[in-house]
Design an enzyme around this catalytic site. Structure first.
Site, mmCIF file in Angstrom:
data_model
loop_
_atom_site.group_PDB
_atom_site.id
_atom_site.type_symbol
_atom_site.label_atom_id
_atom_site.label_comp_id
_atom_site.label_asym_id
_atom_site.label_seq_id
_atom_site.Cartn_x
_atom_site.Cartn_y
_atom_site.Cartn_z
ATOM 1 N N CYS B 133 0.804 -1.341 0.005
ATOM 2 C CA CYS B 133 0.033 0.317 -0.059
ATOM 3 C C CYS B 133 1.019 1.151 -0.045
ATOM 4 C CB CYS B 133 -1.130 -0.148 1.310
ATOM 5 S SG CYS B 133 -0.585 -0.466 2.665
ATOM 6 N N GLY B 220 -5.177 -14.850 -9.602
ATOM 7 C CA GLY B 220 -6.191 -16.750 -10.586
ATOM 8 C C GLY B 220 -5.118 -16.995 -10.916
ATOM 9 N N GLY B 268 -7.073 -17.785 -2.681
ATOM 10 C CA GLY B 268 -8.152 -16.568 -2.862
ATOM 11 C C GLY B 268 -8.988 -16.937 -4.123
ATOM 12 N N THR B 269 -8.740 -16.217 -5.142
ATOM 13 C CA THR B 269 -9.724 -16.198 -6.232
ATOM 14 C C THR B 269 -10.373 -17.285 -6.589
ATOM 15 O OG1 THR B 269 -8.184 -14.580 -7.303
ATOM 16 C CG2 THR B 269 -9.523 -15.426 -8.260
HETATM 17 C C1 FMN Z 1 -10.959 -8.948 -4.502
HETATM 18 C C2 FMN Z 1 -9.997 -9.599 -4.262
HETATM 19 C C3 FMN Z 1 -9.151 -8.577 -2.721
HETATM 20 C C4 FMN Z 1 -8.212 -9.128 -1.729
HETATM 21 N N1 FMN Z 1 -7.238 -8.241 -0.867
HETATM 22 C C5 FMN Z 1 -6.815 -8.241 -0.386
HETATM 23 C C6 FMN Z 1 -6.768 -7.851 0.930
HETATM 24 O O1 FMN Z 1 -7.279 -6.300 1.529
HETATM 25 N N2 FMN Z 1 -4.946 -8.184 1.750
HETATM 26 C C7 FMN Z 1 -3.918 -8.464 0.923
HETATM 27 O O2 FMN Z 1 -3.293 -8.298 0.981
HETATM 28 N N3 FMN Z 1 -4.304 -9.610 -0.621
HETATM 29 C C8 FMN Z 1 -5.789 -8.776 -1.093
HETATM 30 N N4 FMN Z 1 -6.175 -9.600 -2.214
HETATM 31 C C9 FMN Z 1 -4.649 -10.755 -2.306
HETATM 32 C C10 FMN Z 1 -5.175 -11.390 -2.420
HETATM 33 O O3 FMN Z 1 -5.308 -12.490 -1.451
HETATM 34 C C11 FMN Z 1 -3.655 -12.632 -2.889
HETATM 35 O O4 FMN Z 1 -2.605 -12.329 -2.381
HETATM 36 C C12 FMN Z 1 -4.222 -12.686 -4.219
HETATM 37 O O5 FMN Z 1 -5.513 -12.804 -4.980
HETATM 38 C C13 FMN Z 1 -3.106 -13.496 -4.510
HETATM 39 O O6 FMN Z 1 -4.079 -15.220 -4.843
HETATM 40 P P1 FMN Z 1 -4.963 -15.895 -5.805
HETATM 41 O O7 FMN Z 1 -4.470 -15.597 -6.990
HETATM 42 O O8 FMN Z 1 -5.184 -17.181 -5.317
HETATM 43 O O9 FMN Z 1 -6.019 -14.729 -5.332
HETATM 44 C C14 FMN Z 1 -7.437 -9.843 -3.058
HETATM 45 C C15 FMN Z 1 -7.194 -10.456 -4.118
HETATM 46 C C16 FMN Z 1 -8.902 -10.417 -4.377
HETATM 47 C C17 FMN Z 1 -8.516 -10.841 -5.962
#
Ligand code: FMN
Ligand code: FAD
Ligand code: FAD
Ligand code: FMN
Ligand code: FES
Ligand code: FES
Lengths: 245, 307, 307, 245
Positions: B133, B220, B268-269
């Protein structure tokens, strides 16, 4: 929930009716929707939201328009294949006050949820309503009740469905609407002027459909964000900050 | 075969019943998923990023699909730390899984304030510090891109908490291992990686960036090879446990992260498409270990480095 | 409607009949594609990376598929500059499209030697300097990650060639715009981006990295949002033309790159799946412009910044 | 080149025969292969290489085993759907010297290209050959000629096909082989000892299939790399650096 496809057939230009076997495990209200997984592998990635166009003991019906890759693939699915559905989701149109002059107003593929709504109004509530549907051309029409407007005049009223319904509306009217954002915006303006009520089903890009991603929000008049998938898709039109749409 | 495989993982004083957590921002405040799956099956969950004050987030559109991925620019919308503690945590009273609070701020002070507020909340097992951030005191460059920032932020938070501190790293850097090392030097008990990769989609109809925020974070399956590579790189440089995240969609990808060096993983996703995916992945990991006659999940952590 | 749309693009003294090039390493030495498409339809092509000496490349396996992408670790196998000039260029005698030589080395001297050898080869229109390679004089860190390296490498090459110099940037950095600026300061006539994103796939059967080289470069549609974002970022910082590359699989993605700020685009991995894809993309761009009544492709370059 | 599927049916355990309408626009030699696009969208990303199991005026046949996501999707394709094929590619088994004792040796799904080869040897060259095919179990067998070995002894010779064929080989033999790498390695060792010739069809991960990506290389004894898609897939076994496989 993997359910079998009973029928998937073209009903109008680029428009298909998909009937899926109903496992009779849940109820569904008009205005609710399903998140549909297009393939049983990870492409396209996200589920697609579709409203319930009909719901009975035997089938769940979805009426959809082919607009992009997901719906194109959906149109190639055959009877006997299985589809993974998540739902029913969202709030739906909720309870309808009977003592109102009820108008269903649908535009294009947005007429789909109003079909199920009309069935419920007739069969469960036993209330009267008038229905108005707008399409671009005659080829696109897939509803067989209510009054129809077409932009090119090829069927019914020539012009916009909002213009067609406007003269009918007054303070005692309750409009239940779904359609393209521009149409809904115009309709909201008309309802505002006529001081009538309106519940409107909105569309928004969705990732989860269950309220966790916060991707689908719309701005409300109190400058807050509401999730279309949980607090909607049906909203009182007075809640919505229409300029932001 | 039951109970033959040991799936538990230790992180500092914490014991996780299995290595599968959910990723911040993709699992709400967890209670939302009760309808769809058994929360008790999880090792734990990381809740949506929390800030000192409630945060409204970005204007929509906030998400857009991409090939095997999606961009999001939610803008960290959340109810704020106080409402989280008062309204959201009680909903998880009965859940037997670790709750990890993901925290973020725009100044080091805010992170510290969050750590203070959570210090005596027993239900929260650990803090995950989101360093992706903008650092307002440094002209908006991300905290997470600068090793010194990450070091000092981590040490500040450490001083204000007795809970394990996990630092969540951004992949948008030259050298993720250097940032991870800085976090460890600052006292991190673990690092998690990767956060999303910055991307953009342009709507060719309107000729504008699709998202109101213009850029968004790519998540994703599309990104999993990048996450696995970064976990592998970091594993060679640090001693503390790594939490692997990014594009985990099935147990094969989960296992790749473990073999690359992750002691725990976050999903996550994938929760969006299949709300039960975490449970399926736990099952898949267990079956893999059984099939290979491996007694404990810890035995495969980092095993790809033996090659 | 014929001829109503102007697709030509100027880069320094060069005129490209349309903005579509092929990306280095994905189109061989171009002659291979004669069977499958009309090479004359292209704006030009960038040939496989050339080194001073022939290079054998990495051991197999060299490629692996990922969700909507692939990793490659070819290791820059190539016939070397001399054989390229003697054996490969003559095969393109009759082709009416620009040939761009992609060059790389492990020391600045090697880049300079390559520039010298190409200086009097009229058939080669421009040089694309691949800076995603390890700088042996600096302990193997990539040239492309360090602005100073990029600056001095670009200026050295510039001194030894009269042809336009394109510097091809790696996305594996904190701040791609800073690297692009360094290239421009060094005299680059254009920058191309992005090269592949470093990734890894682990074979859970063998528990080892799948590729013999362990890591590989991620390409394909999975990465396009990252490429578009980087082009958008760089466009705001530099004056010279940008060549957009990364995951272009159809004309919509091609148009996104143009709108983000790319004057030309390169198609890479997509050639593998559809050897005729470049021609289809040229057609798609033309149709889009016609449909929107836009006279010249230049009119949409960077248009997304007006939003 | 989009061609229509005539038939796609299971012929053995996890094994399917896919017959595609032959547009009669080209010739194809045994040992050549096609790069098949699995879906008409970009997932899975890469085409899959499959050998030609038969080729006649009406149909191109491919026999494939479901081993991963691509082949799983392929198995769901129906008659009437279209598949995009690139090819025929690669060198094939080339000219066969008639005055040799010819042995076709196939393992598992590697027997597929030998079916077409056997047809050509019989019908075009009019030469004799002996065929030996190895499978794990009886369920996997999809060839109806030659001698069969199964590892579990459920059909034919009990054990490895290499052991079955070994006693037959001598200096005048020419082996034409395709199968799993381990089997080919063993066979190469046997041929080396028996001083017989062998042409062997190799597998390798491919991205392009047309020689441009340099992804599919195998190491040769002169420490060089050769592309399986162009210089192969059929190689003289003496060229190959077997230890690297
Ligand atoms: C809709 C959305 C909101 C997210 N909000 C946060 C968040 O508030 N804080 C954070 O550290 N990561 C946040 N992330 C990142 C996820 O925690 C993760 O690191 C990232 O999506 C990669 O993993 P994935 O491919 O399994 O989704 C967010 C991801 C998505 C898709
Ligand atoms: C609550 C709700 C109910 C809906 N009901 C219906 C219905 O009954 N019939 C119908 O035909 N359509 C309906 N839609 C719209 C439908 O979801 C989209 O047309 C569909 O997702 C397009 O998918 P695609 O892959 O073909 O398009 P693409 O453009 O390729 O999709 C790309 C992404 O954008 C999303 N997307 C694209 N258009 C829309 C849109 N208009 N609204 C929301 N997301 C979109 C997709 O879901 C996908 O994530 C509804 C949308 C919502 C939110
Ligand atoms: C020249 C040649 C001829 C072949 N002929 C046949 C045949 O006639 N019948 C048949 O069943 N198989 C054949 N194969 C193997 C076949 O290509 C793979 O089984 C198939 O690509 C697996 O795809 P998948 O998506 O199901 O597997 P996945 O493992 O999901 O595929 C992932 C990636 O790896 C590649 N891959 C996986 N296994 C192999 C393999 N063994 N060889 C090459 N690439 C692989 C895929 O092409 C894809 O790019 C041949 C391979 C080659 C190189
Ligand atoms: C097999 C392969 C080989 C490549 N070789 C080179 C190379 O020699 N030099 C170079 O600058 N880029 C090389 N690249 C990178 C591409 O030119 C391009 O930048 C990258 O693949 C992203 O574009 P794409 O997604 O369209 O493939 C290679 C890419 C692939 C897939
Ligand atoms: S779609 Fe995820 S919160 Fe509405
Ligand atoms: S598969 Fe590309 S060179 Fe052989």
């Amino acid at each position: 929930m993997k359910l079998e496809i009973f029928e998937n057939k073209r009903v109008a230009k680029d428009t298909f009716s998909l009937k899926i076997d109903n496992p009779a495990l849940f109820d569904a209200s008009p205005g609710q929707f399903f998140m549909v997984k297009i393939n049983d592998f990870d492409y396209p990635l996200l589920r697609r939201p579709f409203s319930i166009a009909d719901f009975n003991d035997r089938h769940i019906e979805i009426i959809y328009k082919v607009v992009g890759e997901g719906t194109k693939i959906l149109a190639s699915k055959q009877k006997g294949e299985f589809l993974d559905l998540l739902g029913p989701l969202g709030n739906g149109f909720g309870d309808i006050e009977k003592n109102r002059r009820i108008f269903l107003v649908g535009g294009g593929i947005g007429a789909a949820p109003l079909i199920y709504l009309s069935n419920v109004l007739e069969n469960m509530y036993g209330v009267n309503y008038k229905a108005y549907f707008g399409f671009n051309t005659k080829d696109e029409v897939y509803v067989d009740f209510g009054k129809t407007a077409t932009m090119d005049g090829s069927l019914g009223y020539a012009g916009n469905v909002v213009d067609m319904v406007e003269p009918e509306l007054d303070e005692n009217s309750l409009v239940l609407a779904c359609g393209p954002t521009l149409m809904l915006k115009r309709l909201a303006y008309v309802c505002y002027q006529k001081k009538c009520d309106m519940k409107v089903s909105l569309e928004s890009r969705m990732a989860c459909g269950i309220g966790v991603c916060l991707g689908c929000v719309v701005e409300t008049i109190d400058k807050d964000f509401k999730r279309v998938c949980v607090e909607g898709p049906v909203f009182d039109y007075r809640e919505i900050e229409w300029q932001t749409l | 075969m039951a109970n033959s495989v040991n799936l538990t993982v230790k992180l500092g004083s914490l014991i996780f019943k299995n290595p599968v957590l959910t990723a911040s921002g993709t699992f709400g405040y967890a209670a939302e998923y009760k309808k769809y799956m058994d929360l008790n099956a999880l090792g734990g969950f990381v809740v949506k990023g929390l800030s000192v004050k409630p945060k409204k987030g970005n204007k929509p559109p906030r998400i857009v699909e991409t090939p095997c991925g999606m961009l999001n620019a939610i803008g960290l919308q959340n109810v704020g730390i106080d409402r989280f503690i008062k309204e959201k945590l009680p909903l998880l009273e009965d859940v037997d899984a670790h709750i990890i609070a993901n925290i973020y701020g725009t100044k080091a002070d805010e992170f510290v304030e969050l750590a203070d507020k959570l210090e005596h909340i027993g239900r929260v097992s650990a803090l995950e510090v989101n360093v992706s951030c903008p650092n307002v005191s440094k002209g908006g460059a991300l905290f997470g891109k600068n090793p010194n920032d990450v070091f000092s932020l981590t040490s500040s938070v450490k001083k204000h908490t007795s809970k394990p501190v996990i630092v969540k790293l951004t992949p948008n850097v030259d050298d993720v291992a250097a940032i991870a090392t800085a976090a460890c030097d600052g006292g991190a008990d673990a690092v998690s990686l990767i956060n999303t990769i910055t991307g953009m989609v342009i709507d060719t109809k309107t000729k504008k960036p699709f998202l109101a925020n213009r850029t968004g974070g790519l998540s994703g399956p599309a990104i999993y090879p990048v996450g696995v590579r970064m976990v592998y790189e970091v594993y060679e440089k640090i001693k503390v446990p790594i939490i692997g995240v990014g594009g985990i969609y099935n147990s094969d990808i989960a296992l790749q992260y473990l073999m690359a060096g992750a002691a725990l993983i976050e999903i996550g996703t994938a929760n969006f498409t299949n709300p039960n995916i975490t449970v399926e992945i736990i099952k898949g990991i267990k079956e893999f270990l059984e099939g290979e006659n491996i007694k404990s999940v810890g035995d495969i952590v980092g095993i790809a480095h033996n090659a």
